[in-house]
Design a protein around this motif. Structure first.
Motif, PDB file in Angstrom:
ATOM      1  N   LEU A  95     -14.814  -8.446   3.440  1.00  0.00           N
ATOM      2  CA  LEU A  95     -13.350  -8.587   3.459  1.00  0.00           C
ATOM      3  C   LEU A  95     -12.657  -7.235   3.334  1.00  0.00           C
ATOM      4  O   LEU A  95     -11.629  -6.998   3.978  1.00  0.00           O
ATOM      5  CB  LEU A  95     -12.903  -9.508   2.322  1.00  0.00           C
ATOM      6  CG  LEU A  95     -11.390  -9.728   2.178  1.00  0.00           C
ATOM      7  CD1 LEU A  95     -10.821 -10.407   3.419  1.00  0.00           C
ATOM      8  CD2 LEU A  95     -11.098 -10.561   0.924  1.00  0.00           C
TER       9      LEU A  95
ATOM     10  N   SER B 196     -11.065 -14.424   7.459  1.00  0.00           N
ATOM     11  CA  SER B 196     -10.747 -13.711   6.217  1.00  0.00           C
ATOM     12  C   SER B 196     -10.408 -14.671   5.088  1.00  0.00           C
ATOM     13  O   SER B 196     -10.723 -14.405   3.918  1.00  0.00           O
ATOM     14  CB  SER B 196      -9.589 -12.731   6.446  1.00  0.00           C
ATOM     15  OG  SER B 196      -8.380 -13.419   6.692  1.00  0.00           O
TER      16      SER B 196
ATOM     17  N   TYR C  70     -13.203  -5.652   6.794  1.00  0.00           N
ATOM     18  CA  TYR C  70     -12.765  -6.578   7.846  1.00  0.00           C
ATOM     19  C   TYR C  70     -11.242  -6.541   7.961  1.00  0.00           C
ATOM     20  O   TYR C  70     -10.688  -6.560   9.060  1.00  0.00           O
ATOM     21  CB  TYR C  70     -13.240  -7.977   7.477  1.00  0.00           C
ATOM     22  CG  TYR C  70     -13.167  -9.020   8.560  1.00  0.00           C
ATOM     23  CD1 TYR C  70     -14.232  -9.232   9.425  1.00  0.00           C
ATOM     24  CD2 TYR C  70     -12.044  -9.840   8.701  1.00  0.00           C
ATOM     25  CE1 TYR C  70     -14.185 -10.216  10.401  1.00  0.00           C
ATOM     26  CE2 TYR C  70     -11.986 -10.819   9.665  1.00  0.00           C
ATOM     27  CZ  TYR C  70     -13.066 -11.000  10.516  1.00  0.00           C
ATOM     28  OH  TYR C  70     -13.012 -11.967  11.482  1.00  0.00           O
ATOM     29  N   SER C  71     -10.572  -6.453   6.819  1.00  0.00           N
ATOM     30  CA  SER C  71      -9.113  -6.418   6.809  1.00  0.00           C
ATOM     31  C   SER C  71      -8.578  -5.150   7.463  1.00  0.00           C
ATOM     32  O   SER C  71      -7.524  -5.176   8.108  1.00  0.00           O
ATOM     33  CB  SER C  71      -8.608  -6.513   5.361  1.00  0.00           C
ATOM     34  OG  SER C  71      -7.204  -6.444   5.320  1.00  0.00           O
TER      35      SER C  71
ATOM     36  N   HIS D 124      -3.152  -2.996   7.293  1.00  0.00           N
ATOM     37  CA  HIS D 124      -4.163  -3.569   6.396  1.00  0.00           C
ATOM     38  C   HIS D 124      -3.477  -4.391   5.307  1.00  0.00           C
ATOM     39  O   HIS D 124      -3.913  -5.510   4.976  1.00  0.00           O
ATOM     40  CB  HIS D 124      -4.997  -2.427   5.803  1.00  0.00           C
ATOM     41  CG  HIS D 124      -5.732  -2.750   4.547  1.00  0.00           C
ATOM     42  ND1 HIS D 124      -6.629  -3.804   4.446  1.00  0.00           N
ATOM     43  CD2 HIS D 124      -5.717  -2.151   3.316  1.00  0.00           C
ATOM     44  CE1 HIS D 124      -7.127  -3.833   3.217  1.00  0.00           C
ATOM     45  NE2 HIS D 124      -6.588  -2.849   2.524  1.00  0.00           N
TER      46      HIS D 124
ATOM     47  N   THR E   5      -3.559 -13.245   4.317  1.00  0.00           N
ATOM     48  CA  THR E   5      -4.775 -13.895   3.829  1.00  0.00           C
ATOM     49  C   THR E   5      -4.587 -14.434   2.419  1.00  0.00           C
ATOM     50  O   THR E   5      -4.918 -15.592   2.122  1.00  0.00           O
ATOM     51  CB  THR E   5      -5.950 -12.896   3.846  1.00  0.00           C
ATOM     52  OG1 THR E   5      -6.162 -12.433   5.174  1.00  0.00           O
ATOM     53  CG2 THR E   5      -7.224 -13.539   3.332  1.00  0.00           C
TER      54      THR E   5
ATOM     55  N   PHE F 227      -2.071  -7.724   6.712  1.00  0.00           N
ATOM     56  CA  PHE F 227      -3.145  -8.701   6.947  1.00  0.00           C
ATOM     57  C   PHE F 227      -3.624  -9.294   5.623  1.00  0.00           C
ATOM     58  O   PHE F 227      -3.837 -10.507   5.518  1.00  0.00           O
ATOM     59  CB  PHE F 227      -4.307  -8.033   7.675  1.00  0.00           C
ATOM     60  CG  PHE F 227      -5.399  -9.002   8.048  1.00  0.00           C
ATOM     61  CD1 PHE F 227      -5.312  -9.750   9.208  1.00  0.00           C
ATOM     62  CD2 PHE F 227      -6.515  -9.170   7.225  1.00  0.00           C
ATOM     63  CE1 PHE F 227      -6.302 -10.660   9.542  1.00  0.00           C
ATOM     64  CE2 PHE F 227      -7.510 -10.075   7.547  1.00  0.00           C
ATOM     65  CZ  PHE F 227      -7.410 -10.819   8.714  1.00  0.00           C
ATOM     66  N   MET F 228      -3.789  -8.460   4.593  1.00  0.00           N
ATOM     67  CA  MET F 228      -4.240  -8.952   3.296  1.00  0.00           C
ATOM     68  C   MET F 228      -3.208  -9.882   2.677  1.00  0.00           C
ATOM     69  O   MET F 228      -3.555 -10.898   2.060  1.00  0.00           O
ATOM     70  CB  MET F 228      -4.524  -7.786   2.354  1.00  0.00           C
ATOM     71  CG  MET F 228      -5.883  -7.125   2.530  1.00  0.00           C
ATOM     72  SD  MET F 228      -7.288  -8.268   2.334  1.00  0.00           S
ATOM     73  CE  MET F 228      -6.962  -8.980   0.734  1.00  0.00           C
TER      74      MET F 228
END
Length: 533
Positions: free
Chosen positions: A108, A348, A111-112, A172, A179, A175-176
């Motif tokens: 993770l 994710s 990946y993020s 980043h 998620t 995206f986090m």
């Protein structure tokens, strides 16, 4: 999420579980990693080995992880401990789930960052497309991606992004946040709702891109490259263990095996759900998406005369170049990166849910907002360091951009991790962790869990199929995974060091005889410097 910590909510329907499990498996591993790994390993021969690995190793391990999760009804770690105790075995067997859960969390963190690159391309290509429409009206839809820019400018987009760490970190972070926001809402309100909306859109976009590639791209060459099987390539693949190793590694990465994802999602399965059938559907969907994605990518790549084996840059440099030179490339380029973003999100949330469920059990709290926030912040912080490790040491104008993070090589003295900065090191580490976790899972499910428990927990409708699964997970999976682990950790680094030594010797001899090429002169100097050190 309703219920006390340690108790499982359930998917609202069988279809919801399938959608969530397929979403966790289908991710950047299919759209980004599968095409470039296939390209690097010869196309059709790699696909054959990949399918064999999925059928003989991936599917039995997937069944094992799902039944462990459903039987235990807790986090991956908690489920193994619960089953081991019921079998009179040591709770230390939970080591497999610890490996998997830690591996999922590590994935993770980088990946993020890569998903942030995807989001950056959505913004760049989308912004350019809307500018074309604003300038040319509806006719702007027919323009290629980054219309009006040169091929060199398009190719440089990735470099510009990597040279801008602030922009990387912002994407980043976005995206986090998405998620974390989904996982914070729990199984039904968050994960299930997200995959129910995103996965249908994902499949529609994939089919549209596939049709576009067959019409506008070099379909014949693309299909022949990815699906054309040549016996000499197969034999070479057998002799060259790296192809088989790459195929198994891709199967683990793509399906999410060894990372405790499926054990975690399996904990939310209802007892009346057909587990073997569900596992088959997940494996088939994941493999199918990888192949269809390859067939949507390679015809476009070949039509533009670009390299299929472009490595990790295939998605971020080769494809934008291809969309740049094609009619309607802006629109379909945008669709591709939106597709990739959807795939990244559905994976994710599974990666984060794995450790969140465990932490929920430890805190014994109904408020998962705390667990998700803590884990999300840690993943984000490590992701920032991963992003900084990707900043080039030399800037676009030749300026020095070296820092601790883009020069630090964790365990760089070990051949397996030589030359790897943080993000690459963590990626290589998970490539090792997942097969180890998968190996322990196969041993646990095949040899530790009793036959009666496994038969009841899995629910095969035929005793013959149960015996086939038992044989595969006991002998084929354990042997195959063990061989690949030995090859990737011992044999492959040894072969690489041997090849490097041979190249050094040849370069030094060529320099001594005044027959060296420019590259050999540089290599001889590097070899001499390394020897002096």
């Amino acid at each position: 999420m309703q219920g006390t910590a340690g108790e499982s909510a359930h998917w609202s329907s069988k279809a919801a579980f399938i959608m969530a499990a397929v979403g966790s498996a289908v991710g950047l591993g299919n759209l980004w990693r599968f095409p470039y790994v296939a390209g690097e390993n010869g196309g059709g021969a790699f696909v054959v080995f990949y399918i064999i690995c999925v059928l003989l190793i991936g599917l039995p391990v997937l069944v094992s992880e799902l039944f462990i999760g459903r039987r235990g009804g807790m986090s991956a770690v908690g489920s193994v401990v619960k089953i081991a105790k019921s079998e009179g075995r040591s709770p230390l067997w939970s080591l497999q789930s610890w490996f998997g859960m830690i591996g999922a969390f590590i994935i993770l963190t980088f990946y993020s960052v890569i998903a942030g690159w995807v989001l950056a391309y959505v913004v760049m290509i989308g912004g350019d497309l809307f500018a074309s429409i604003g300038r040319d009206g509806v006719g702007g839809l027919t323009a290629g991606a980054f219309a009006g820019q040169s091929a060199e400018q398009v190719s440089a987009k990735l470099g510009e992004l990597l040279n801008d760490p602030v922009r990387m970190i912002i994407y980043h972070a976005i995206f986090m946040l998405v998620t974390v926001g989904i996982v914070m809402r729990g199984v039904k309100g968050g994960i299930e709702t997200a995959v129910t909306l995103l996965m249908p859109a994902f499949f529609v976009l994939l089919i549209v891109l596939f049709i576009f590639a067959l019409i506008e791209g070099d379909a014949a060459q693309g299909v022949d490259f990815l699906l054309g099987v040549r016996f000499e390539d197969l034999w070479t693949g057998v002799q060259n263990g790296s192809v088989v190793s790459a195929a198994l590694g891709q199967a683990f990465f793509s399906i999410g095996l060894g990372s405790a994802l499926m054990a975690t999602y399996g904990a939310y399965m209802r007892d009346d759900q057909d587990l073997p059938r569900s596992a088959r559907l997940v494996a088939i969907a994941d493999t199918g998406v990888g192949i269809v994605a390859g067939l949507a990518i390679f015809p476009i790549v070949f039509a533009m005369g670009l390299a299929a084996g472009a490595g990790p840059t295939l998605m971020f440099q080769t494809l934008p170049l291809a969309f740049h030179g094609m009619p309607v490339g802006g629109l379909f380029g945008l669709m591709f990166f939106v597709l990739a973003f959807f795939a990244a999100i559905t994976s994710s949330i599974a990666l984060l849910e794995t450790s969140t469920k465990w932490l929920d059990e430890q805190t014994k709290s109904n408020q998962r907002v705390v667990s998700v926030s803590i884990l999300g912040l840690i993943a984000f912080a490590i992701g920032v360091l991963n992003a900084l490790s990707q900043v080039p040491q030399v800037g676009p104008n030749g300026e020095d951009q070296t820092s601790f993070w883009n020069t630090w090589q964790p365990l760089g003295d070990i051949a397996l991790f030589k030359g790897m900065v943080l993000l690459d090191f963590l990626s290589a580490t998970t490539d090792l962790i997942l097969p180890i976790a998968g190996f322990i899972t196969a041993v646990f499910a095949g040899w530790v869990v009793s036959t009666s428990t496994a038969r009841e927990a899995i629910g095969f409708k035929s005793e013959i199929w149960f015996k086939r699964w038992r044989f595969l997970v006991r002998y084929v999976c354990t042997t195959g995974i063990f061989i690949v682990i030995v090859y990737s950790t011992i044999i492959s680094p040894w072969l690489a060091a041997r090849a490097e030594a041979a190249a050094c010797t040849a370069a030094i001899e060529a320099v001594a005889s005044n027959t060296a090429s420019e590259d050999q002169v540089g290599l001889a100097a590097e070899c001499g410097s390394a020897t002096a050190q």
